[in-house]
Design an enzyme around this catalytic site. Sequence first.
Site, PDB file in Angstrom:
ATOM      1  N   GLY A  12       0.796  -1.223   0.000  1.00 41.70           N
ATOM      2  CA  GLY A  12       0.000   0.000   0.000  1.00 41.70           C
ATOM      3  C   GLY A  12       0.829   1.274   0.000  1.00 41.70           C
ATOM      4  O   GLY A  12       0.285   2.361   0.211  1.00 41.70           O
ATOM      5  N   THR A  13       2.118   1.147  -0.262  1.00 44.43           N
ATOM      6  CA  THR A  13       2.976   2.327  -0.208  1.00 44.43           C
ATOM      7  C   THR A  13       2.605   3.328  -1.312  1.00 44.43           C
ATOM      8  O   THR A  13       2.623   4.542  -1.083  1.00 44.43           O
ATOM      9  CB  THR A  13       4.471   1.940  -0.342  1.00 44.43           C
ATOM     10  OG1 THR A  13       4.670   1.198  -1.547  1.00 44.43           O
ATOM     11  CG2 THR A  13       4.918   1.104   0.856  1.00 44.43           C
ATOM     12  N   GLU A  16       8.809   6.519  -7.307  1.00 43.65           N
ATOM     13  CA  GLU A  16       9.962   5.896  -6.658  1.00 43.65           C
ATOM     14  C   GLU A  16      11.206   6.389  -7.391  1.00 43.65           C
ATOM     15  O   GLU A  16      11.257   6.337  -8.626  1.00 43.65           O
ATOM     16  CB  GLU A  16       9.880   4.360  -6.738  1.00 43.65           C
ATOM     17  CG  GLU A  16       8.711   3.795  -5.955  1.00 43.65           C
ATOM     18  CD  GLU A  16       8.582   2.283  -6.052  1.00 43.65           C
ATOM     19  OE1 GLU A  16       7.584   1.763  -5.550  1.00 43.65           O
ATOM     20  OE2 GLU A  16       9.467   1.632  -6.635  1.00 43.65           O
ATOM     21  N   ARG A  63       0.880  -4.522   5.827  1.00 43.76           N
ATOM     22  CA  ARG A  63      -0.270  -5.219   5.244  1.00 43.76           C
ATOM     23  C   ARG A  63      -0.185  -6.686   5.623  1.00 43.76           C
ATOM     24  O   ARG A  63       0.910  -7.204   5.902  1.00 43.76           O
ATOM     25  CB  ARG A  63      -0.223  -5.065   3.721  1.00 43.76           C
ATOM     26  CG  ARG A  63      -1.425  -5.630   2.962  1.00 43.76           C
ATOM     27  CD  ARG A  63      -1.195  -5.544   1.454  1.00 43.76           C
ATOM     28  NE  ARG A  63      -2.383  -5.950   0.693  1.00 43.76           N
ATOM     29  CZ  ARG A  63      -2.393  -6.138  -0.625  1.00 43.76           C
ATOM     30  NH1 ARG A  63      -1.280  -5.947  -1.331  1.00 43.76           N
ATOM     31  NH2 ARG A  63      -3.507  -6.508  -1.231  1.00 43.76           N
ATOM     32  N   SER A  84       0.165 -10.900  -3.844  1.00 46.44           N
ATOM     33  CA  SER A  84       0.319  -9.848  -4.845  1.00 46.44           C
ATOM     34  C   SER A  84       1.673  -9.963  -5.556  1.00 46.44           C
ATOM     35  O   SER A  84       1.765  -9.858  -6.781  1.00 46.44           O
ATOM     36  CB  SER A  84       0.186  -8.475  -4.191  1.00 46.44           C
ATOM     37  OG  SER A  84       0.424  -7.451  -5.128  1.00 46.44           O
ATOM     38  N   TYR A 134      -2.491  -0.978   5.743  1.00 45.11           N
ATOM     39  CA  TYR A 134      -3.158  -0.830   4.444  1.00 45.11           C
ATOM     40  C   TYR A 134      -4.655  -1.078   4.586  1.00 45.11           C
ATOM     41  O   TYR A 134      -5.477  -0.341   4.031  1.00 45.11           O
ATOM     42  CB  TYR A 134      -2.545  -1.815   3.448  1.00 45.11           C
ATOM     43  CG  TYR A 134      -3.356  -1.994   2.196  1.00 45.11           C
ATOM     44  CD1 TYR A 134      -4.127  -3.143   2.010  1.00 45.11           C
ATOM     45  CD2 TYR A 134      -3.388  -1.005   1.214  1.00 45.11           C
ATOM     46  CE1 TYR A 134      -4.895  -3.303   0.861  1.00 45.11           C
ATOM     47  CE2 TYR A 134      -4.159  -1.165   0.075  1.00 45.11           C
ATOM     48  CZ  TYR A 134      -4.909  -2.305  -0.105  1.00 45.11           C
ATOM     49  OH  TYR A 134      -5.677  -2.465  -1.229  1.00 45.11           O
ATOM     50  N   SER A 148       2.099  -0.502  -9.444  1.00 45.85           N
ATOM     51  CA  SER A 148       0.805  -0.120  -8.871  1.00 45.85           C
ATOM     52  C   SER A 148       0.114   1.019  -9.606  1.00 45.85           C
ATOM     53  O   SER A 148      -0.976   1.430  -9.206  1.00 45.85           O
ATOM     54  CB  SER A 148       0.977   0.267  -7.397  1.00 45.85           C
ATOM     55  OG  SER A 148       1.340  -0.864  -6.641  1.00 45.85           O
ATOM     56  N   GLN A 181      -3.424   0.554 -10.642  1.00 45.73           N
ATOM     57  CA  GLN A 181      -4.404   0.401  -9.564  1.00 45.73           C
ATOM     58  C   GLN A 181      -4.701   1.736  -8.878  1.00 45.73           C
ATOM     59  O   GLN A 181      -5.832   2.024  -8.479  1.00 45.73           O
ATOM     60  CB  GLN A 181      -3.906  -0.605  -8.519  1.00 45.73           C
ATOM     61  CG  GLN A 181      -3.719  -2.013  -9.108  1.00 45.73           C
ATOM     62  CD  GLN A 181      -2.360  -2.605  -8.742  1.00 45.73           C
ATOM     63  OE1 GLN A 181      -2.090  -2.863  -7.582  1.00 45.73           O
ATOM     64  NE2 GLN A 181      -1.510  -2.805  -9.747  1.00 45.73           N
ATOM     65  N   ASN A 183     -10.314   1.607  -2.821  1.00 42.09           N
ATOM     66  CA  ASN A 183     -11.315   0.541  -2.890  1.00 42.09           C
ATOM     67  C   ASN A 183     -10.843  -0.674  -2.109  1.00 42.09           C
ATOM     68  O   ASN A 183      -9.699  -0.725  -1.667  1.00 42.09           O
ATOM     69  CB  ASN A 183     -11.587   0.156  -4.345  1.00 42.09           C
ATOM     70  CG  ASN A 183     -10.358  -0.426  -4.999  1.00 42.09           C
ATOM     71  OD1 ASN A 183     -10.024  -1.598  -4.844  1.00 42.09           O
ATOM     72  ND2 ASN A 183      -9.627   0.420  -5.728  1.00 42.09           N
TER      73      ASN A 183
END
Lengths: 354, 354
Positions: free
Chosen positions: B61-62, B80, B164, B172, B219, B266, B269, B275
């Site tokens: 979730g970073t 990043e 998380r 994942s 997360y 990510s 997403q 969500n």
Amino acid sequence: MGRGGRVRLAVALVVAALLLWAWRGSDRHGPVTSHSTRGVGAPVEGRELPLIFIGGVPRSGTTLMRAMLDAHPDVRCGQETRVVPRILQMRQHWMRSQKESVRLEQAGVSKAVLDNAIAAFCLEVIVRHGEPAPRLCNKDPLVLKMGTYVLELFPNAKFLFMVRDGRATVHSIITRKVTITGFDLTSYRQCLSKWNHAVELMYQQCKTLGPTRCLLVRYEALVLAPETTMRRVLSFLDLPWDDAVLHHERYINQPNGVALSNVERSSDQVVRPVNLDALDKWVGQIPADVRADMAELAPMLSVLGYDPWANPPRYAASPDVSPDRSPGQSPGQSPDQSPVQVPNDESPRAPHPP
Amino acid sequence: MGRGGRVRLAVALVVAALLLWAWRGSDRHGPVTSHSTRGVGAPVEGRELPLIFIGGVPRSGTTLMRAMLDAHPDVRCGQETRVVPRILQMRQHWMRSQKESVRLEQAGVSKAVLDNAIAAFCLEVIVRHGEPAPRLCNKDPLVLKMGTYVLELFPNAKFLFMVRDGRATVHSIITRKVTITGFDLTSYRQCLSKWNHAVELMYQQCKTLGPTRCLLVRYEALVLAPETTMRRVLSFLDLPWDDAVLHHERYINQPNGVALSNVERSSDQVVRPVNLDALDKWVGQIPADVRADMAELAPMLSVLGYDPWANPPRYAASPDVSPDRSPGQSPGQSPDQSPVQVPNDESPRAPHPP
């Protein structure tokens, strides 16, 4: 002046003082603003410095050269930083990968940003690992492998490329057991091959940098004709002559002198005055089969003016070899750069001590 | 005012102007002087910045956290950088070797010099790889492994440790084929073990940094109770509340918004609103033998408040776990840090989409 005039004068001075204070005060940006007000991509402060970089294959006289320059009152090189070549190497690694270059660009880490970051790192180390001086210098021998990139970082930099008879260099590496990545200390053959590859890379860099940026200096010329050689070097570096460079041994570990590292392999040699002891220790030490293949193993010997069949060559007679010498010329001619003469008043080559 | 008075006034103004010019001019040191006038070892400008560092095991979730913060008008994280963790890692490598530490000190490259150099590099990248902002932020997940060192470089920094459920993280990593050094993408067992090791390291760092410097954020709490969680986060970071953080999807690739990288995993997403889709995709996907050994394989699950036997746990009911929770307490209690409540007006957990 009437009273009204004095009042107006006083007001004028007060206004002037206020202006002065306000103008001066506006220089004192807080750090965030200072960082932000420098335009994105604008070069880091210090990149315009006329740095001196001394490089070459290790064991080629790089420490002697930097020690002699350290003796000059205006110059400070200091010890090998060890970290400057590593960060430059890391960057080369990233740039060689097309994938990684794309990732970095996607991350906003453009060439300009990365160059500034690497330059900032190098500057912090170079400027702060030793005493201040009007002219700063760095000696990490392998930095010259990335000379053209270093010039992108520091466009006013100049480079001294220390070159030495590869046979002497390799003999020193092996007998002193000097660890260099890729060099197999059990094999003269392999080391000469590695020397050839490394010196060729640096030679190409020096050539690309060009004669106003990179000066090739032969170790043999430096020890056989130190004054002539150093006059050439200082002139190339736009530094005034100073006799101190001929007596570096007087300034060992002195303030504004020659700072030595206990862990550097040449420290115990460079505490002595310039001498000829290391010129031909290699003679008779190279295995016969390696000697037989010398020209093929190490073609750069010839390119640099060292006769691969002479054991040893007559170093005193060889002129400096300029990297921009036209390929058709023999080692004896270099019209683009006056050869280093051995003046009559210099001592002839001393007999090799036992 | 008489003529004499006017003359004196003029002279006064001229003198004032000259003083102004002289004083202002004296600020314009040439670069060498500026570099030299900063005391040797004095910190590089910018080290006092209250930077925000977001870290955690990748796929925890970073990116969502940094995207939500990027939506805040005062904050800029950006992509990043990839290079910041590498230079920090390089430094860890040097410092772990006693020999190398000695060599560097001998070279004048003391801890202070090296820290300044590394900080200068990081600052150039962090400040310049994106738009300016009052509060700068960096998200390179693995930087938290070196959190305590980062705090030495940036003593006013704060850290967000994204945590998380390791089972979700590993699922994942494996299903999205995310390359992370040391993670064997063919084995849930091995990946859970690696997750455990990595998260434990970072947990220790976060604990050592302490609750005023490092905030652990789950997360699951972020996606189930985004407003409550973000209020906690912004309060911890001394930032004012702004609703924009709950609607980061409106600011994708906008000026002063959320800059995305095409090569980050990510990105596809995080273009969507917050969500719950990713909460329990892992359920039923972990091999039975791994599930049977879960508590032993990944003890950090339990430490972080995730029941190793529940597939899945009731995330909404779990409070934030503070790293400074006394060992004797159960996951339900954390008196040192008020738990993240799920307020009544937040939507209950949505059914898992097909």
